[in-house]
Design a protein around this motif. Structure first.
Motif, PDB file in Angstrom:
ATOM      1  N   MET A   1       0.850  -1.161   0.000  1.00  0.00           N
ATOM      2  CA  MET A   1       0.000   0.000   0.000  1.00  0.00           C
ATOM      3  C   MET A   1       0.900   1.229   0.000  1.00  0.00           C
ATOM      4  SD  MET A   1      -2.596   1.245   2.974  1.00  0.00           S
ATOM      5  CE  MET A   1      -3.989   0.362   2.362  1.00  0.00           C
ATOM      6  N   VAL A  12       0.787   4.678   8.015  1.00  0.00           N
ATOM      7  CA  VAL A  12      -0.231   3.808   8.595  1.00  0.00           C
ATOM      8  C   VAL A  12      -0.465   2.653   7.627  1.00  0.00           C
ATOM      9  CG1 VAL A  12      -1.389   5.597   9.950  1.00  0.00           C
ATOM     10  CG2 VAL A  12      -2.089   5.200   7.600  1.00  0.00           C
ATOM     11  N   HIS A  13      -1.011   1.568   8.131  1.00  0.00           N
ATOM     12  CA  HIS A  13      -1.316   0.395   7.307  1.00  0.00           C
ATOM     13  C   HIS A  13      -0.078  -0.080   6.552  1.00  0.00           C
ATOM     14  CE1 HIS A  13      -5.452   1.098   8.326  1.00  0.00           C
ATOM     15  NE2 HIS A  13      -5.427   2.291   7.773  1.00  0.00           N
ATOM     16  N   GLN A  14       1.029  -0.210   7.250  1.00  0.00           N
ATOM     17  CA  GLN A  14       2.277  -0.624   6.623  1.00  0.00           C
ATOM     18  C   GLN A  14       2.285  -2.114   6.327  1.00  0.00           C
ATOM     19  OE1 GLN A  14       5.869   1.231   8.509  1.00  0.00           O
ATOM     20  NE2 GLN A  14       4.335   1.825  10.005  1.00  0.00           N
ATOM     21  N   ARG A  15       2.954  -2.489   5.271  1.00  0.00           N
ATOM     22  CA  ARG A  15       3.189  -3.893   4.947  1.00  0.00           C
ATOM     23  C   ARG A  15       4.637  -4.210   5.264  1.00  0.00           C
ATOM     24  NH1 ARG A  15       0.679  -5.441  -0.907  1.00  0.00           N
ATOM     25  NH2 ARG A  15      -1.409  -5.873  -0.161  1.00  0.00           N
ATOM     26  N   GLN A 173       7.690   5.467   5.268  1.00  0.00           N
ATOM     27  CA  GLN A 173       7.368   4.039   5.140  1.00  0.00           C
ATOM     28  C   GLN A 173       8.369   3.323   4.248  1.00  0.00           C
ATOM     29  OE1 GLN A 173       3.218   2.621   4.628  1.00  0.00           O
ATOM     30  NE2 GLN A 173       3.918   2.091   2.587  1.00  0.00           N
TER      31      GLN A 173
END
Length: 190
Positions: A1, A12-15, A173
């Motif tokens: 993402m 946020v919403h890290q892979r 990120q």
């Protein structure tokens, strides 16, 4: 993402790894370059490289080669937990992570960020019979591995928090990624 925000901020919403294409078998490459990396490059193999391949015990620092076939392949970075435990057994207390590894968490997270690895595994304490001879030792290593994941995430968070003051969430990120957690044990019940 990928995040769209250009404003400074935390991601946020890290892979931690991209597995959209299913199972990928990686070949172990115990060096940061050389014939095995060259062969993996020529054959199009994905690799898994131990952090110890980059460690220089003379300087107490990681060394990333300026030019290597390794950077031309899809490789992941392993924490070298088994090697660290063997050295701990042979040499005793080390200077780094949990007094088992020769390097610190900060050094390891920095290596993960700058090595070119697609993803990296958190530091762990392995449970192979040569290292953990009984269930009590295995249980200890499972709990210690969970603690090391938390500690690694704290180091990543602190670095990301500092970078977020001047960089976009997407840049932060991409600069400092979160680790892939390691499920440790020797049996299914573990």
């Amino acid at each position: 993402m990928y995040l769209e925000a250009a404003e400074p901020g935390m991601p946020v919403h890290q892979r931690n790894a991209h597995v959209d294409e299913g199972l990928l078998v990686r070949v172990g490459i115990p060096h940061s370059g050389g014939r095995l990396a060259y062969h993996a490059f020529n054959e199009g193999y994905a690799g898994m490289v131990s952090a110890s391949a980059f460690w220089d015990p003379k300087t107490g620092r990681f060394r990333i080669p300026e030019a290597t076939d390794l950077t031309e392949i899809d490789f992941a970075l392993d924490s070298a937990g088994f090697t660290a435990m063997r050295h701990f057994q042979l040499k005793g207390r080390q200077q780094g992570i949990a007094n088992v590894y020769p390097w610190s968490l900060e050094q390891f997270v920095e290596l993960a960020a700058f090595s070119g690895a697609a993803w990296y595994a958190q530091p762990d304490l392995c449970c192979e019979p040569a290292i953990a001879p009984d269930q009590e030792a295995i249980d200890y290593r499972i709990n210690a591995t969970a603690t090391l994941l938390e500690a690694t995430l704290r180091v990543v968070y602190a670095w990301q928090d500092e970078l977020s003051k001047t960089m976009s969430a997407a840049a932060v990120q991409n600069a400092v990624r979160i680790p892939v957690g390691v499920a440790q044990g020797w049996t299914v019940d573990d």
